[in-house]
Every structure is written in C-alpha cells, then in structure tokens.
Design an enzyme around this catalytic site. Structure first.
Site, PDB file in Angstrom:
ATOM      1  CG  HIS A 164      -3.152  14.038 -28.956  1.00 41.28           C
ATOM      2  ND1 HIS A 164      -2.734  12.493 -29.197  1.00 41.28           N
ATOM      3  CD2 HIS A 164      -2.675  14.591 -28.347  1.00 41.28           C
ATOM      4  CE1 HIS A 164      -1.364  12.779 -28.438  1.00 41.28           C
ATOM      5  NE2 HIS A 164      -1.418  13.887 -28.053  1.00 41.28           N
ATOM      6  CG  ASP A 190      -2.988  11.736 -32.961  1.00 36.28           C
ATOM      7  OD1 ASP A 190      -3.433  12.388 -31.794  1.00 36.28           O
ATOM      8  OD2 ASP A 190      -2.323  12.003 -33.668  1.00 36.28           O
ATOM      9  CG  ASP A 203       1.938  12.161 -25.865  1.00 36.32           C
ATOM     10  OD1 ASP A 203       0.808  12.756 -25.865  1.00 36.32           O
ATOM     11  OD2 ASP A 203       2.697  11.874 -26.475  1.00 36.32           O
ATOM     12  CD  GLU A 238       0.201  16.473 -30.235  1.00 35.34           C
ATOM     13  OE1 GLU A 238       1.020  17.439 -30.055  1.00 35.34           O
ATOM     14  OE2 GLU A 238       0.404  15.602 -30.421  1.00 35.34           O
ATOM     15  CD  GLU A 239       1.559  12.222 -30.597  1.00 37.44           C
ATOM     16  OE1 GLU A 239       2.824  12.829 -31.074  1.00 37.44           O
ATOM     17  OE2 GLU A 239       1.549  11.805 -29.322  1.00 37.44           O
ATOM     18  CD  GLU A 279      -0.443  16.524 -25.652  1.00 42.30           C
ATOM     19  OE1 GLU A 279       0.192  15.735 -25.117  1.00 42.30           O
ATOM     20  OE2 GLU A 279      -0.437  16.858 -26.908  1.00 42.30           O
ATOM     21  CG  HIS A 319       6.565  10.140 -28.488  1.00 39.31           C
ATOM     22  ND1 HIS A 319       6.786  11.101 -29.344  1.00 39.31           N
ATOM     23  CD2 HIS A 319       5.301  10.470 -27.824  1.00 39.31           C
ATOM     24  CE1 HIS A 319       5.938  11.932 -29.525  1.00 39.31           C
ATOM     25  NE2 HIS A 319       4.915  11.535 -28.597  1.00 39.31           N
TER      26      HIS A 319
HETATM   27  N1  LIG Z   1       3.090  16.787 -35.369  1.00 40.22           N
HETATM   28  C1  LIG Z   1       2.974  18.430 -35.207  1.00 40.22           C
HETATM   29  C2  LIG Z   1       3.344  18.924 -33.974  1.00 40.22           C
HETATM   30  C3  LIG Z   1       4.551  18.299 -33.222  1.00 40.22           C
HETATM   31  C4  LIG Z   1       4.622  18.792 -31.662  1.00 40.22           C
HETATM   32  C5  LIG Z   1       5.917  18.134 -31.232  1.00 40.22           C
HETATM   33  N2  LIG Z   1       5.468  18.315 -29.783  1.00 40.22           N
HETATM   34  C6  LIG Z   1       5.667  17.620 -28.782  1.00 40.22           C
HETATM   35  O1  LIG Z   1       6.524  16.565 -29.034  1.00 40.22           O
HETATM   36  C7  LIG Z   1       5.393  17.766 -27.269  1.00 40.22           C
HETATM   37  C8  LIG Z   1       6.169  17.183 -26.577  1.00 40.22           C
HETATM   38  C9  LIG Z   1       6.299  18.056 -25.251  1.00 40.22           C
HETATM   39  O2  LIG Z   1       5.339  18.351 -24.552  1.00 40.22           O
HETATM   40  O3  LIG Z   1       7.184  18.865 -24.836  1.00 40.22           O
HETATM   41  C10 LIG Z   1       6.897  19.076 -31.093  1.00 40.22           C
HETATM   42  O4  LIG Z   1       7.352  20.093 -30.385  1.00 40.22           O
HETATM   43  O5  LIG Z   1       7.440  18.676 -32.172  1.00 40.22           O
HETATM   44  C11 LIG Z   1       3.379  19.172 -36.403  1.00 40.22           C
HETATM   45  O6  LIG Z   1       3.996  18.498 -37.362  1.00 40.22           O
HETATM   46  O7  LIG Z   1       3.189  20.410 -36.307  1.00 40.22           O
HETATM   47 ZN   LIG Z   2       0.624  14.533 -26.888  1.00 39.54          ZN
HETATM   48 ZN   LIG Z   3       3.308  12.754 -28.369  1.00 38.61          ZN
END
Ligand SMILES: N[C@@H](CCC[C@H](NC(=O)CCC(=O)O)C(=O)O)C(=O)O
Ligand SMILES: [Zn+2]
Ligand SMILES: [Zn+2]
Length: 395
Positions: free
Chosen positions: A74, A76, A107, A141-142, A170, A368
């Site tokens: 991604h 974004d 990221d 993605e974010e 990632e 982040h």
């Molecule tokens: N915004 C999306 C998905 C949210 C994804 C988020 N992932 C991370 O922060 C990756 C961090 C890592 O690699 O450990 C999460 O786990 O919440 C949605 O709303 O679906």
């Molecule tokens: Zn990411």
């Molecule tokens: Zn991220």
C-alpha cells in the site's frame, strides 16, 4: 531510459507524495513512472462504496512465460500527527545520520521502493524475469480496507488474472532485517455490547436498574478465563475492551444505558463463527448472574452488535514459497528468519484466497510513530533480498 535501481531515490520520491489515507497524493503516479520503463502495463482502478471514501489503486503487470508472482502493498500512510514534533518534516525524505525520515519510510513505501529497485536491477542484469510479475498496490490499507486490496483482487481475477504466489512488503522484522518473515496472521473481530437499564435516582436504586452493574458483569465474563493458551503456530487469543461509554454527567442519576466495545485477536483454535458463539455463551451466562445486581431476578437486558467484517485467521503452508523466501533472506543477511504469525492483520488476509502468500519487509520499529525512518543500509539490503528472491523464485 534510466531504470529505478536506487531504492533510496525511489523511496524519496514516494515519501514526497503526501498520501495520507485515503488520498492518492501523487504516490501512485510516482510509482507508475518508475514501472513504465521496466515494461509494466499499469492500470489504476478507483473503487467506491457507500459510506466509505473513494480510493484509487494500482495494478501493474509485466507478462512473461512462467509462474506469476504478485508483490502486494500500500502507498497510503497514517497521518503524521504533530508535524512540529518531527525532527525532519514527514513528507520531505530528508537524510540524517544514514537514515531517511518520512511517513511511510518503513510502512510501507520503503518496501515498495526496494521491490521496484530489485526488479530494475534484475531487468538490468538478467533481462525480463522468466515469468510474470504484478504489483497490486492499494491506497486503502490504513483506512477502512473496503475499497482496496479485496476489491482489487476481485477486479483483477474477473479479468482472468491468476497468481502462483504473493509476497507482501509490510514491515515484518522486529529488530533487524532477517529476523522474521510472516507466514500467517491471527483473525480479528470487534463487537459492541449495549446494556439497557432503567434510569433513576441514585438514592432510590430499587426503583432503577443500573446498566453499569450489568455491563461490568458482562465485560468481566469476556476477560476471564482466557480464551486459550496459544497454539503451535499462533499467539494466544486476546480480547481487549477498547472503550466503555456511559456519557452520564450527573453524579446522582443512575444512567439508562451503557456500552462497551471490544476487539478480539483470535488464533487458529477458533473461526470467526466459533469465537462469536463463545462470546454469546459467556454473555448469556453472565447476564443471568445477580452478584452485582442484588434483588434483580431478570437477566441483564443486553444486545451484542458485531462491527464490520471479521478478518479470518490464516496460515500459509506452501513450503516452496516459505523456503525460497527464507533462503533469499539468509543468503543476504546470513540469518535464517523465524516464521512468525505475530502482530496485527494485513492485506495478506485477502490474498490468501487467491494464492499462497508470505510477508517480508523492513524493520517495523518506527511505523506509525513521529520520526518514522529507515536506515539507508536496510534499503540496500532489502533490495538485495528481493532481487535474490526474484532470481531464486523464477529459477
Ligand atoms: N484498517 C484495516 C486493517 C487494520 C490493520 C491493522 N494492522 C496493523 O496494524 C499491522 C501491524 C502489524 O503488522 O503487526 C490491525 O491489525 O488492526 C481494517 O480496518 O480492516
Ligand atoms: Zn502497512
Ligand atoms: Zn500501518
């Protein structure tokens, strides 16, 4: 025409595009400009859905005879936060002490920059890969992840695209490049409990029914006992209460309603359906307990609302892909990476329905954060890992 073989130059161009989700910010245009001289055909579909921002995405393809490898990621990025708190501006790509600063440095504009550089070096040294390569890059993605990778995969598959393997760029390494590749992710699901009581005077509780008492019993039942102790491949399931809301400004009024929201990260001893059933059972049992509600005989009046889509748990079992990537990492770093499933969810959860998928990228420590940054040495090393992987995979 010069090829984009320098990952730092690629990354600087991407960081200078302020693509805070869901804005494209010029990042996909910059990426298209890098891919065109490598012979990629590039498409940029925009996906829309009511109640979510429109999002532009990118699918680039280089066709060849042989297996089809997809690189996914991604462009974004999360907002920079307090820009004054940054040592170097978040969209300037300044370099200090051998590190490039900027939102998305790790990221995951950095991963994209390295993969493009690896492709360019491969093409320069060996000509076109002995197979097809595509880049599936989202701008969502974010954000809500509704108009991104899942729709892009559907869109490409509907055009007849199939893939033999995917690598997601990632950040996967906790401390040093070569620490870990990710071969799966836990699932994720969120819900809100709404408890309705009877509003009344604090001094006359027998005339009211305080929903906070009921809510506390329900929340307690979700927190104890633990759901499991982990499995061979995954961390234990954890449930976190993320907010409790009553919104009652008065100290002498029993409120009429209380809510709590939680998120569960579940491992492979559960599916979304079985963890939902377990939550319902726990809440139903707790609703009948009167420990915190003396004198009340009726169960707690509650409703459970599941929020959004559940993310499935998945584990990639394709030995060839895992061994090839691990071998490429070892060849460059001298270290065989751990096979990890830790951390949050990623868009690999969508890709796993189309082909085997693994993840490997930069060190994630500063993602982040204010002053997100990447050592230039890591950019060079990740480029060499991806280049080695391209050679090994297509061999
Ligand atoms: N915004 C999306 C998905 C949210 C994804 C988020 N992932 C991370 O922060 C990756 C961090 C890592 O690699 O450990 C999460 O786990 O919440 C949605 O709303 O679906
Ligand atoms: Zn990411
Ligand atoms: Zn991220």
């Amino acid at each position: 025409m010069s090829l984009p073989t320098d990952p730092a130059a690629n990354l600087a161009a991407l960081i200078r595009c302020p693509s805070v989700t869901p804005a494209e910010g010029g990042a996909l245009t910059a990426l298209s400009g890098m891919l065109a001289p490598l012979g990629f055909s590039v498409e940029r579909p925009v996906f829309i859905e009511d109640g979510t921002p429109d999002v532009e995405n990118l699918y680039a393809r280089l066709s060849g005879n042989g297996p089809h490898l997809m690189f996914a990621g991604h462009t974004d990025v999360v907002p920079p936060g307090d820009e004054q708190a940054w040592t170097h501006p978040p969209f300037a790509a300044e370099i200090a002490n051998g590190e490039m600063y900027g939102r998305g440095a790790v990221d995951m504009k950095g991963g994209i920059a390295c993969f493009v550089a690896a492709l360019a070096r491969h093409v320069a040294a060996r000509g076109a890969p002995k197979g097809s390569v595509s880049l599936l890059i989202t701008g969502d993605e974010e954000g809500p992840s509704i108009n991104g990778t899942s729709k892009l995969l559907e869109w490409a598959a509907a055009k007849g695209e199939t893939w033999d393997a995917s690598i997601v760029g990632e950040p996967t390494n906790p401390e040093r490049l070569g620490d870990a590749i990710k071969i799966g992710r836990r699932g994720s699901i969120s819900g809100t409990i709404v408890v309705r009581g009877v509003q009344g005077h604090v001094a006359y509780p027998h005339l009211a029914d305080n929903p906070v008492r009921g809510l506390v019993s329900l929340v307690e039942a979700l927190l104890h006992p633990v759901f499991d102790k982990g499995t061979a491949d995954f961390q234990p399931t954890n449930l976190e209460v993320t907010t409790i809301d009553v919104g009652n400004p008065a100290t002498n009024v029993i409120p009429g309603k209380a809510t709590a929201t939680f998120n569960i990260r579940f491992n492979d001893s559960w599916t979304a359906e079985t963890i939902q059933a377990e939550v319902h059972n726990r809440l139903d049992r707790a609703a009948r307990k009167s420990k915190l509600r003396p004198g009340k005989t009726e169960p707690v009046d509650y409703e459970l609302v599941w929020r959004g889509r559940a993310s499935p748990v998945f584990l990639t079992s394709n030995d060839k892909l895992i061994r090839t990537l691990s071998g490429s990492v070892e060849a460059v770093t001298g270290r065989y990476p751990a096979l990890s499933t830790s951390g949050g969810t990623s868009d690999a959860r969508f890709i796993k329905d189309y082909c085997p998928v693994v993840e490997f990228g930069l060190v994630g420590k500063t993602m982040h954060m204010v002053d997100e940054r990447v050592p230039l040495d890591d950019l060079e090393m990740l480029t060499r890992i991806y280049e080695r992987f391209l050679a090994d995979w297509f061999a």
